[in-house]
Design an enzyme around this catalytic site. Structure first.
Site, PDB file in Angstrom:
ATOM      1  N   TYR A 149     -34.527  73.888 -21.167  1.00  9.46           N
ATOM      2  CA  TYR A 149     -33.974  75.121 -21.715  1.00  9.46           C
ATOM      3  C   TYR A 149     -34.432  75.271 -23.157  1.00  9.46           C
ATOM      4  CZ  TYR A 149     -30.508  78.232 -23.839  1.00  9.46           C
ATOM      5  OH  TYR A 149     -29.899  79.237 -24.535  1.00  9.46           O
ATOM      6  N   GLU A 180     -32.579  60.217 -35.785  1.00  8.60           N
ATOM      7  CA  GLU A 180     -33.515  61.339 -35.805  1.00  8.60           C
ATOM      8  C   GLU A 180     -32.865  62.597 -36.366  1.00  8.60           C
ATOM      9  OE1 GLU A 180     -34.662  59.038 -31.984  1.00  8.60           O
ATOM     10  OE2 GLU A 180     -32.909  59.313 -33.272  1.00  8.60           O
ATOM     11  N   CYS A 203     -33.129  59.908 -27.649  1.00  5.56           N
ATOM     12  CA  CYS A 203     -32.220  60.222 -26.548  1.00  5.56           C
ATOM     13  C   CYS A 203     -32.389  61.681 -26.131  1.00  5.56           C
ATOM     14  CB  CYS A 203     -30.776  59.944 -26.957  1.00  5.56           C
ATOM     15  SG  CYS A 203     -30.108  61.135 -28.150  1.00  5.56           S
ATOM     16  N   ARG A 216     -35.984  45.342 -32.389  1.00  3.94           N
ATOM     17  CA  ARG A 216     -36.232  46.140 -31.181  1.00  3.94           C
ATOM     18  C   ARG A 216     -37.482  47.000 -31.288  1.00  3.94           C
ATOM     19  NH1 ARG A 216     -31.472  49.717 -30.057  1.00  3.94           N
ATOM     20  NH2 ARG A 216     -30.918  49.474 -32.272  1.00  3.94           N
ATOM     21  N   CYS A 226     -31.360  64.329 -28.836  1.00  8.21           N
ATOM     22  CA  CYS A 226     -32.354  64.455 -29.902  1.00  8.21           C
ATOM     23  C   CYS A 226     -33.593  65.200 -29.415  1.00  8.21           C
ATOM     24  CB  CYS A 226     -32.748  63.075 -30.428  1.00  8.21           C
ATOM     25  SG  CYS A 226     -31.459  62.282 -31.419  1.00  8.21           S
ATOM     26  N   CYS A 285     -27.480  60.636 -34.358  1.00  5.73           N
ATOM     27  CA  CYS A 285     -28.580  59.688 -34.224  1.00  5.73           C
ATOM     28  C   CYS A 285     -29.439  59.719 -35.483  1.00  5.73           C
ATOM     29  CB  CYS A 285     -29.438  60.038 -33.021  1.00  5.73           C
ATOM     30  SG  CYS A 285     -28.590  59.916 -31.429  1.00  5.73           S
TER      31      CYS A 285
END
Length: 225
Positions: A125, A56, A88, A82, A91, A54
């Site tokens: 986590y 990021e 996500c 957009r 990420c 991605c």
């Protein structure tokens, strides 16, 4: 929370880069990340059916390549108008592990806002070997008191602080001032434990803080002080 001027610069950089993306479906998202010195690093995603990175994550690599070790803010924007988009799940986890105190820009009904990455992944986590150095944020008005050693404690609500080495940054400072130090101790307390003046100050800083809120008092020192 509303983005500060520096955080809006990160959002603007991501959206500007996204507007340059054409019809290549391999590159559809742009990201921008800002380090503790105010440098902004930009990148785009690399789509591939086997799990290309991605935007990021590419931005994290670009920042690391330039020598940036601590990131303050990150934003991503989609192509074809957009605008700002949230990260996500993958990420979010990577950001939390490598930059546990980073602010992430996300869209809202009233416009862009920034949220601590931990707010985007509650009850998550934590990868124990990531060793992301912690960041503690102060308003710029506390710069002189903190750096001189006059101020050695801070009280926070809904803002976890971990013990150990940390970088103290001063939000809104025109020169992105920061100083290295260490969190020495963390003490739980309640809002009613404070005197009226301190309680009123905290309520102003945290307008949504409820009555009887559970707080943390962290004591710290500045390296070399």
């Amino acid at each position: 929370m509303e983005p500060l001027e520096a955080e809006r610069r990160v959002i603007d950089a991501a959206e500007a880069l996204a507007r340059t993306l054409g019809d290549n479906d391999n590159h559809t998202v742009a990201a921008a990340a800002m380090d503790v010195d105010g440098n902004v690093y930009k990148a785009v995603n690399v789509y591939h059916f086997n799990g290309g990175p991605c935007a990021e994550l590419v931005a994290l690599g670009v920042a690391a390549t330039a020598g940036a070790k601590q990131l303050l803010t990150i934003a991503a924007a989609g192509d074809r108008g957009r605008g700002l988009i949230p990260p996500c799940g993958r990420c979010r986890q990577v950001l939390l592990d490598h930059h546990p105190d980073i602010l992430v820009a996300v869209p809202s009904e009233t416009g862009p806002v920034v949220r601590p990455v931990r707010k985007l992944l509650p009850d998550t986590y934590f990868y124990p070997d990531a060793q992301g150095r912690r960041i503690v944020r102060f308003n710029k008005r506390y710069h002189d008191a903190v750096t001189s050693g006059e101020k050695t404690s801070t009280i926070r609500w809904d803002d976890p602080i971990a013990g150990g080495p940390a970088t103290f940054v001063f939000e809104g400072h025109p020169e992105f001032a920061r100083v290295e130090g260490e969190i020495l101790s963390i003490e739980p307390l309640h809002l009613e434990d404070l005197d009226a003046e301190h309680a009123a100050g905290l309520r102003k800083h945290y307008p949504s803080m409820p009555e009887g809120a559970e707080l943390l008092r962290a004591t710290f020192h500045i390296n070399g002080s």
